[in-house]
Scaffold this active site. Structure first.
Site, PDB file in Angstrom:
ATOM      1  N   LYS A  52       0.806  -1.221   0.000  1.00  0.00           N
ATOM      2  CA  LYS A  52       0.000   0.000   0.000  1.00  0.00           C
ATOM      3  C   LYS A  52       0.841   1.274   0.000  1.00  0.00           C
ATOM      4  O   LYS A  52       0.383   2.326  -0.461  1.00  0.00           O
ATOM      5  CB  LYS A  52      -0.916   0.007   1.217  1.00  0.00           C
ATOM      6  CG  LYS A  52      -2.035  -1.026   1.183  1.00  0.00           C
ATOM      7  CD  LYS A  52      -3.149  -0.597   0.271  1.00  0.00           C
ATOM      8  CE  LYS A  52      -4.374  -1.480   0.426  1.00  0.00           C
ATOM      9  NZ  LYS A  52      -5.494  -1.018  -0.420  1.00  0.00           N
ATOM     10  N   SER A 303       1.057  -9.787  -0.242  1.00  0.00           N
ATOM     11  CA  SER A 303       0.731  -8.360  -0.227  1.00  0.00           C
ATOM     12  C   SER A 303       1.100  -7.627   1.056  1.00  0.00           C
ATOM     13  O   SER A 303       1.272  -6.408   1.038  1.00  0.00           O
ATOM     14  CB  SER A 303      -0.759  -8.152  -0.520  1.00  0.00           C
ATOM     15  OG  SER A 303      -1.557  -8.831   0.437  1.00  0.00           O
TER      16      SER A 303
END
Length: 325
Positions: A52, A303
Site C-alpha cells: 500500500k 501483499s
C-alpha cells in the site's frame, strides 16, 4: 480517469529511492507441494509492511501544493492508513484516517505513530465511504481512497512491474484482491510486459464480491464480510478498478478461511515469512488447487505482513495441522 501503463512508469520514477524494491523468495518445498516453480514477491518487506505504501505515496506526491497544504483524508482497515500516514510524514502533509474499531490494533498503532489523526467508526453501523466523504467535505480535505484512485492503482502496479523485471517470464501470476487496486495495477503491468501470462485474482469465499462482479459484468457488493483477511473486507471493486479487472484479468477464484490460515502458517513455519491473512490469499489458491499450475512458472504476490502476533498465534493454535497439504 482510467490509468494506463504510462501511469505505472511515472509511479516507478516517483517511487525510485523511496519505496523498497522488495525481495523475491523461492522454496523447493513449496515447489514440491504445488508441482510448479513458485516465486513469491514479498511486499511484507515494503515500508509500512505492505504494498500500500507505493500507491499512497505516489497519490500524495502527485497532489498540487494547495491540496497538500489543506491536508488529506482516507478510510482504511489499516494498511492504506499506515501507508498514507507515512507518506504524509515524509512529504509534510497532515493525514486523517477513518478506521473501523475492529481494525487490528497493530495497524491502528502504526498509523498513529506516523502522525495520522484517527477517527474510529463501527463497521456494523456506518459506511466508511459515506463518513469519509462527510468529514472530508466538512474540513476541506482531499480524499485519497484506498484503491479507487488512478495514482493509487498506478503505484500498486509497480509491484508486478518489479516482479517481472526481476524474474522474467511467468506463466501465471496470482494476486490478492480486496478493492482491486493491486490487481488492477498488476493488470496494467502484466499486459504491457508479459501479455501471455495468465493473471488471476484471489479473494476469500466469504468476501466474493469481486469474483461475482468479474463473472457477471455487474458490480456486486458485500457488507462487512466475516473473514480473517481484513484487507479484503472492502464492500466492492471501484469505478476505476472494476473495468480494468474485467478487461485485463483472466480469472478470479475464491479460497476458504482454512486455506488462508494454512497458507499463512506454512509461510511462517517453512519460509520464515511473517505474513498477514490477506497477504496469504494468493498462495491459498495454490494450496486449495484452485488454479492449474503443473510444471509452470508461477508468481505469487504476498501483499503484506501487518498482523496482530497474539491473534495469529491464537489462530494457529485453534486451526488444523498445517504442515502438509
Amino acid at each position: 480517469m482510467i490509468p494506463s501503463y504510462k501511469f505505472v512508469l511515472a509511479a516507478a520514477r516517483q517511487l525510485d529511492g523511496v519505496a523498497h524494491r522488495t525481495p523475491v523468495m523461492h522454496g523447493r518445498t513449496l515447489d514440491k507441494l504445488c508441482g510448479a516453480y513458485v516465486l513469491l514477491k514479498c511486499e511484507n518487506f515494503q515500508r509500512t509492511g505492505s504494498f500500500k505504501f507505493r500507491g499512497a505515496y505516489y497519490a500524495l506526491a502527485s497532489l498540487p501544493e494547495t491540496d497538500r497544504a489543506r491536508g488529506v483524508l482516507t478510510y482504511s482497515s489499516g494498511n492504506h492508513a499506515q501507508a498514507l500516514a507515512l507518506a504524509g510524514q515524509l512529504l509534510g502533509v497532515a493525514v486523517t484516517v477513518v478506521m473501523p474499531t475492529t481494525a487490528p490494533a497493530v495497524k491502528q498503532a502504526a498509523a498513529a505513530s506516523y502522525g495520522a489523526e484517527i477517527i474510529h467508526y463501527d463497521p456494523a453501523q456506518t459506511s466508511r465511504e459515506a463518513l469519509g466523504h462527510q468529514i472530508a467535505q466538512a474540513r476541506g480535505l482531499t480524499l485519497i481512497p484506498p484503491y479507487d484512485h488512478p495514482h493509487v492503482v498506478a503505484g500498486q502496479g509497480t509491484v508486478a512491474k518489479e516482479f517481472l523485471e526481476e524474474v522474467g517470464s511467468l506463466d501465471v501470476l496470482l494476486v490478492p484482491c480486496g478493492g482491486g487496486g493491486l490487481l488492477a495495477g498488476s493488470a496494467l503491468s502484466v499486459r504491457a510486459l508479459a501479455p501471455q501470462c495468465r493473471l488471476i485474482g484471489v479473494e476469500p469465499e466469504r468476501a466474493d464480491d469481486a469474483t461475482r462482479s468479474f463473472q457477471t459484468g455487474r458490480l456486486h457488493q458485500v457488507h462487512n464480510p466475516d473473514t480473517i483477511a481484513d484487507g479484503a473486507r472492502t464492500p466492492s471493486l471501484g469505478q476505476i478498478t472494476f473495468p480494468i479487472i474485467r478487461r485485463y484479468v483472466d480469472d478470479m477464484v475464491t479460497v476458504s478461511e482454512e486455506a488462508i490460515l494454512q497458507s499463512m502458517y506454512f509461510l511462517w513455519e517453512r519460509l520464515k515469512l511473517v505474513v498477514e491473512p490477506t497477504g496469504a490469499l494468493a498462495l491459498a489458491a495454490l494450496w486449495e488447487g484452485k488454479v492449474a499450475v503443473a510444471n509452470q512458472r508461477v508468481g505469487v504476490i504476498i501483499s503484506g505482513g501487518n498482523v496482530e502476533l497474539r491473534q495469529a498465534l491464537s489462530w494457529f493454535a485453534q486451526g488444523p495441522p498445517c504442515s502438509q497439504r
